[in-house]
Scaffold this motif. Structure first.
Motif, short mmCIF file in Angstrom:
data_model
loop_
_atom_site.label_atom_id
_atom_site.label_comp_id
_atom_site.label_asym_id
_atom_site.label_seq_id
_atom_site.Cartn_x
_atom_site.Cartn_y
_atom_site.Cartn_z
N ALA A 30 0.84 -1.20 0.00
CA ALA A 30 0.00 0.00 0.00
C ALA A 30 0.87 1.25 0.00
O ALA A 30 1.82 1.35 0.77
CB ALA A 30 -0.92 0.00 1.21
N GLU A 31 0.53 2.20 -0.88
CA GLU A 31 1.28 3.45 -1.01
C GLU A 31 0.34 4.57 -1.44
O GLU A 31 -0.80 4.34 -1.80
CB GLU A 31 2.39 3.32 -2.08
CG GLU A 31 3.51 2.39 -1.72
CD GLU A 31 4.48 2.94 -0.69
OE1 GLU A 31 4.46 4.17 -0.44
OE2 GLU A 31 5.25 2.15 -0.14
N SER A 32 0.85 5.78 -1.43
CA SER A 32 0.23 6.95 -2.02
C SER A 32 -1.15 7.30 -1.45
O SER A 32 -2.11 7.49 -2.19
CB SER A 32 0.15 6.77 -3.55
OG SER A 32 -0.13 8.00 -4.18
N PRO A 33 -1.27 7.40 -0.11
CA PRO A 33 -2.57 7.76 0.44
C PRO A 33 -2.96 9.19 0.06
O PRO A 33 -2.13 10.10 0.11
CB PRO A 33 -2.37 7.63 1.95
CG PRO A 33 -0.90 7.85 2.15
CD PRO A 33 -0.24 7.28 0.91
N VAL A 34 -4.21 9.38 -0.34
CA VAL A 34 -4.73 10.70 -0.72
C VAL A 34 -6.08 10.88 -0.05
O VAL A 34 -6.98 10.05 -0.23
CB VAL A 34 -4.87 10.82 -2.26
CG1 VAL A 34 -5.58 12.11 -2.63
CG2 VAL A 34 -3.51 10.76 -2.93
N GLN A 40 -14.87 12.86 1.92
CA GLN A 40 -14.49 12.29 3.21
C GLN A 40 -14.07 10.83 3.02
O GLN A 40 -14.52 9.92 3.71
CB GLN A 40 -15.63 12.40 4.24
CG GLN A 40 -15.98 13.83 4.60
CD GLN A 40 -14.93 14.47 5.47
OE1 GLN A 40 -14.77 14.09 6.62
NE2 GLN A 40 -14.20 15.45 4.93
N VAL A 41 -13.18 10.65 2.04
CA VAL A 41 -12.72 9.32 1.63
C VAL A 41 -11.20 9.32 1.52
O VAL A 41 -10.60 10.29 1.03
CB VAL A 41 -13.33 8.93 0.26
CG1 VAL A 41 -12.67 7.70 -0.32
CG2 VAL A 41 -14.82 8.70 0.39
N LEU A 42 -10.57 8.25 1.96
CA LEU A 42 -9.15 8.04 1.77
C LEU A 42 -8.96 7.08 0.61
O LEU A 42 -9.55 6.00 0.58
CB LEU A 42 -8.51 7.43 3.03
CG LEU A 42 -7.02 7.15 2.93
CD1 LEU A 42 -6.23 8.46 2.85
CD2 LEU A 42 -6.55 6.30 4.09
N PHE A 43 -8.17 7.48 -0.39
CA PHE A 43 -7.79 6.63 -1.51
C PHE A 43 -6.34 6.19 -1.31
O PHE A 43 -5.53 6.94 -0.77
CB PHE A 43 -7.88 7.39 -2.84
CG PHE A 43 -9.26 7.77 -3.26
CD1 PHE A 43 -10.06 6.87 -3.95
CD2 PHE A 43 -9.77 9.02 -2.98
CE1 PHE A 43 -11.35 7.21 -4.34
CE2 PHE A 43 -11.05 9.38 -3.37
CZ PHE A 43 -11.84 8.46 -4.05
N TRP A 44 -6.01 4.97 -1.76
CA TRP A 44 -4.62 4.53 -1.75
C TRP A 44 -4.42 3.47 -2.83
O TRP A 44 -5.37 2.91 -3.35
CB TRP A 44 -4.20 4.00 -0.38
CG TRP A 44 -4.80 2.71 0.06
CD1 TRP A 44 -4.26 1.47 -0.08
CD2 TRP A 44 -6.07 2.51 0.72
NE1 TRP A 44 -5.10 0.51 0.46
CE2 TRP A 44 -6.21 1.13 0.95
CE3 TRP A 44 -7.09 3.37 1.13
CZ2 TRP A 44 -7.33 0.59 1.57
CZ3 TRP A 44 -8.20 2.82 1.75
CH2 TRP A 44 -8.32 1.47 1.97
N CYS A 45 -3.15 3.24 -3.16
CA CYS A 45 -2.78 2.24 -4.17
C CYS A 45 -2.34 0.96 -3.48
O CYS A 45 -1.64 1.00 -2.48
CB CYS A 45 -1.58 2.72 -4.98
SG CYS A 45 -1.81 4.25 -5.86
#
Length: 112
Positions: A30-34, A40-45
């Motif tokens: 998991a990387e690149s949290p945005v 009100q959402v966290l996206f990540w790769c």
């Protein structure tokens, strides 16, 4: 003079609340949290899992989108789309519809 300490004081006394699990998923890398303030959402790769994942502050609002190549980073566009580095491509993702559009493809070097 007073000092703050965690000693045996409950978390609520210190102005904190308990941690809450928002999604029960495991990413391979998991990387690149945005953080998306509007949603009100966290996206990540999940790079090796070839997915973009998201979790909202409301439990149970977890989503993921699969891609054909490793997904190494992402960013949030002004219109709410995500821009994603996916293998040798730069891709837009509309998280509402799941639609993708390739912005550009970077040719692989000779012999790669």
């Amino acid at each position: 003079m007073t000092t703050a300490h965690s000693g045996s004081l409950p978390a609520e006394t210190l102005g904190m609340s308990e941690a809450e699990l928002l999604c029960d998923t495991i990413s391979t890398l998991a990387e690149s949290p945005v953080w998306d303030e509007k949603r009100q959402v966290l996206f990540w790769c999940d790079i090796l899992g070839k997915t973009v994942r998201s979790a909202a502050l409301t439990p149970g609002q977890y989503r993921e989108w699969s891609f054909p190549s490793t997904v190494s980073s992402l960013g949030l566009c002004d219109n709410g789309d995500l821009i994603i580095a996916c293998g040798m491509d730069i891709v837009f993702l509309d998280p509402e519809s799941g639609a993708t559009q390739t912005l550009c493809s970077i040719p692989a070097p000779e012999g790669a």
